[in-house]
Design an enzyme around this catalytic site. Structure first.
Site, mmCIF file in Angstrom:
data_model
loop_
_atom_site.group_PDB
_atom_site.id
_atom_site.type_symbol
_atom_site.label_atom_id
_atom_site.label_comp_id
_atom_site.label_asym_id
_atom_site.label_seq_id
_atom_site.Cartn_x
_atom_site.Cartn_y
_atom_site.Cartn_z
ATOM 1 C CB CYS A 263 -0.920 0.015 1.213
ATOM 2 S SG CYS A 263 -1.960 -1.428 1.270
HETATM 3 C C1 UGA Z 1 -1.061 -0.050 5.910
HETATM 4 C C2 UGA Z 1 -1.841 0.845 6.890
HETATM 5 O O1 UGA Z 1 -1.210 0.813 8.171
HETATM 6 C C3 UGA Z 1 -3.293 0.392 6.998
HETATM 7 O O2 UGA Z 1 -4.008 1.287 7.841
HETATM 8 C C4 UGA Z 1 -3.912 0.392 5.600
HETATM 9 O O3 UGA Z 1 -5.243 -0.062 5.627
HETATM 10 C C5 UGA Z 1 -3.108 -0.516 4.685
HETATM 11 O O4 UGA Z 1 -1.742 -0.054 4.639
HETATM 12 C C6 UGA Z 1 -3.737 -0.457 3.328
HETATM 13 O O5 UGA Z 1 -3.780 0.630 2.743
HETATM 14 O O6 UGA Z 1 -4.315 -1.468 2.889
HETATM 15 P P1 UGA Z 1 0.083 -2.451 6.070
HETATM 16 O O7 UGA Z 1 0.685 -2.134 4.744
HETATM 17 O O8 UGA Z 1 -0.555 -3.768 6.283
HETATM 18 O O9 UGA Z 1 -1.019 -1.357 6.459
HETATM 19 O O10 UGA Z 1 1.255 -2.362 7.129
HETATM 20 P P2 UGA Z 1 1.791 -1.344 8.243
HETATM 21 O O11 UGA Z 1 1.658 -1.969 9.560
HETATM 22 O O12 UGA Z 1 1.207 -0.015 8.064
HETATM 23 O O13 UGA Z 1 3.339 -1.314 7.858
HETATM 24 C C7 UGA Z 1 3.804 -0.844 6.605
HETATM 25 C C8 UGA Z 1 5.309 -0.891 6.547
HETATM 26 O O14 UGA Z 1 5.885 0.088 7.398
HETATM 27 C C9 UGA Z 1 5.905 -2.234 6.983
HETATM 28 O O15 UGA Z 1 6.986 -2.579 6.166
HETATM 29 C C10 UGA Z 1 6.385 -1.956 8.393
HETATM 30 O O16 UGA Z 1 7.438 -2.793 8.793
HETATM 31 C C11 UGA Z 1 6.827 -0.509 8.257
HETATM 32 N N1 UGA Z 1 6.839 0.205 9.546
HETATM 33 C C12 UGA Z 1 5.687 0.412 10.219
HETATM 34 C C13 UGA Z 1 8.046 0.673 10.052
HETATM 35 O O17 UGA Z 1 9.122 0.506 9.430
HETATM 36 N N2 UGA Z 1 8.041 1.339 11.244
HETATM 37 C C14 UGA Z 1 6.902 1.567 11.938
HETATM 38 O O18 UGA Z 1 6.980 2.196 13.017
HETATM 39 C C15 UGA Z 1 5.699 1.079 11.417
#
Ligand code: UGA
Length: 427
Positions: A263
């Site tokens: 996403c």
């Molecule tokens: C993200 C959004 O958080 C959701 O709210 C949204 O619905 C979704 O995209 C979507 O549009 O369908 P997601 O991609 O499943 O969800 O994952 P996240 O938990 O947001 O993490 C995204 C990336 O950022 C991962 O690689 C994670 O490791 C990274 N991340 C996240 C970090 O490097 N640091 C953080 O503090 C948080």
């Protein structure tokens, strides 16, 4: 209520199973016959915690079934559009699935009673108004009079999707008219989350702006982390101190090898292309993408400092999924890290509890091991790229069969009391 969910990808299936679990009668519609068969047999095509059990339960209770033919459904209260919106080469979004789903839905609503069409797919502002509604109205029926229309973006995180479905931080209901919004709000009656009602394009933008902000927040702390690494400061201590400020908050300040997943990059690119279309610009968002592209490679630079000649060195890679709790490798930092290792002539041995099958489609010729121990055996160095819980339990003993104990983590995961010497990519 009777609900049709068009598109049985990750969002569609989680939404369908969620509504079925709440007692609604749900039909999943997908063009992929194999997927439809799997769903009807209770086989979940993706790994998502809790989804398999909830799907079996819903099938057992006859609350859900899947079909390729929407016309086989007699009447419905809602049709959710949950098809994918992939990127085109230039970053703009490809609406071909939204368009073809809209054509099918148009044919479906033509001879049926009033129902509400709800766009859950992530689409740019004005898409529901300018693309979906005109297709639906080709039937001669009028939106807002003969059928309802809402935009109701999803905020499900992979790995936590079912929890997010049942306990969302907020529900955004974009409505064409009051009746459509009232009907959709009723469907969410038992949810305890705040509900915000707005027009269609505002709801659509809330989704993009939320993902773009989260991507920016992660990128911001990664930049601070890059600085911390040079200054000998642990960025996690900095993030903790920042996060205590309620205006900043502690979430999404986990620095590391960059964001991945299906996403963030796609949505930021799409928002950027929309910004250009409206002759505005976003310097922040293009910088976010640039920084995030380089971020994974920092771990290889660090590795090169420890092992200047990587040629024919065996490197253990622990974790392939873009984050823990999923088998999804889309845009995972591990992909570019492995590419860089291979470019330097490394022999890669990897392990991931869920994502190896998916990664083997991209890298069929690297070594996929069945455990962290097997991947670590006789390796020159280890890179930890996903924060799986099982890696948190690794101790010195697990690393004892390495040729040399060079361990670099790209996500903060190892426990200092269990592993005596390792380095973090930004800490
Ligand atoms: C993200 C959004 O958080 C959701 O709210 C949204 O619905 C979704 O995209 C979507 O549009 O369908 P997601 O991609 O499943 O969800 O994952 P996240 O938990 O947001 O993490 C995204 C990336 O950022 C991962 O690689 C994670 O490791 C990274 N991340 C996240 C970090 O490097 N640091 C953080 O503090 C948080």
């Amino acid at each position: 209520m009777k609900i049709i969910v068009v598109g049985s990808g990750y969002v569609g299936l989680c939404t369908a199973v969620g509504f079925a679990t709440l007692g609604h009668d749900v039909v999943c519609v997908d063009v992929d016959e194999e997927k439809v068969d799997k769903i009807n047999k209770g086989e979940v095509p993706i790994y998502e915690e809790g989804l398999d059990k909830m799907l079996s339960q819903a099938l057992q209770e006859n609350k859900l079934h899947a079909t390729t033919n929407i016309e086989s459904v007699k009447e419905t209260d809602f049709v959710f559009v949950a098809v994918g919106t992939p990127s085109k080469e230039n970053g703009s979004i490809d609406l071909k699935y939204v368009e073809s789903a809209s054509v099918d839905i148009a044919n479906f609503i033509k001879d049926r009673n009033y129902c509400t069409v709800v766009v859950k797919s992530t689409v740019l502002p004005e898409t529901t108004e300018k693309v979906v509604i005109p297709i639906l109205e080709k039937t001669g029926k009028k939106a807002g009079r003969d059928f309802g229309v809402c935009a109701n973006p999803e905020f499900l995180r992979e790995g936590k999707a079912m929890d997010d479905f049942f306990n969302p931080d907020r529900l955004i209901i974009g409505e064409l008219d009051k009746k459509s919004g009232d009907i959709l709000e009723k469907l969410y009656d038992n949810f305890k989350s705040p509900i915000m009602r707005t027009d269609l394009k505002t709801a659509e933008l809330i989704k993009y702006a939320s993902n773009a902000f989260l991507a920016t927040k992660v990128t911001f702390i990664n930049e601070i982390g890059n600085m911390c690494k040079n200054l000998g400061i642990d960025v996690y201590d900095v993030a903790e101190g920042m996060g205590l400020d309620k205006r900043i908050g502690k979430n999404f300040l986990q620095a590391g090898i960059g964001f991945g997943g299906s996403c963030f990059r796609k949505d930021v690119e799409a928002l950027l292309s929309k910004t250009k279309e409206t002759r505005a610009e976003s310097k922040i968002l293009s910088t976010v993408l640039d920084i995030n592209k380089d971020q994974p490679l920092r771990i290889v630079h660090l590795l090169k400092k420890r092992l200047p000649n990587l040629n024919e060195k065996t490197i253990a890679v622990l974790g392939l999924a873009f984050k823990e709790g999923t088998d999804d490798i889309r845009d995972a930092p591990s992909i570019s890290i492995i590419a860089e290792l291979l470019k330097h002539g490394c022999i890669v041995k990897c392990y991931d509890p869920k994502a190896s099958d998916n990664m083997s489609k991209i890298y069929p010729n690297i070594d996929y091991c069945n455990s962290a121990g097997a991947a670590l055996n006789k390796t020159d160095a280890c890179l930890i790229l996903t924060a799986w819980d099982e890696f948190k339990k690794l101790s010195d003993k697990d690393f004892s069969n390495m040729k040399s104990k060079i361990i670099i983590e790209g996500r903060k995961v190892l426990d200092k009391s269990l592993v005596t010497s390792f380095e973090g990519v930004l800490w």
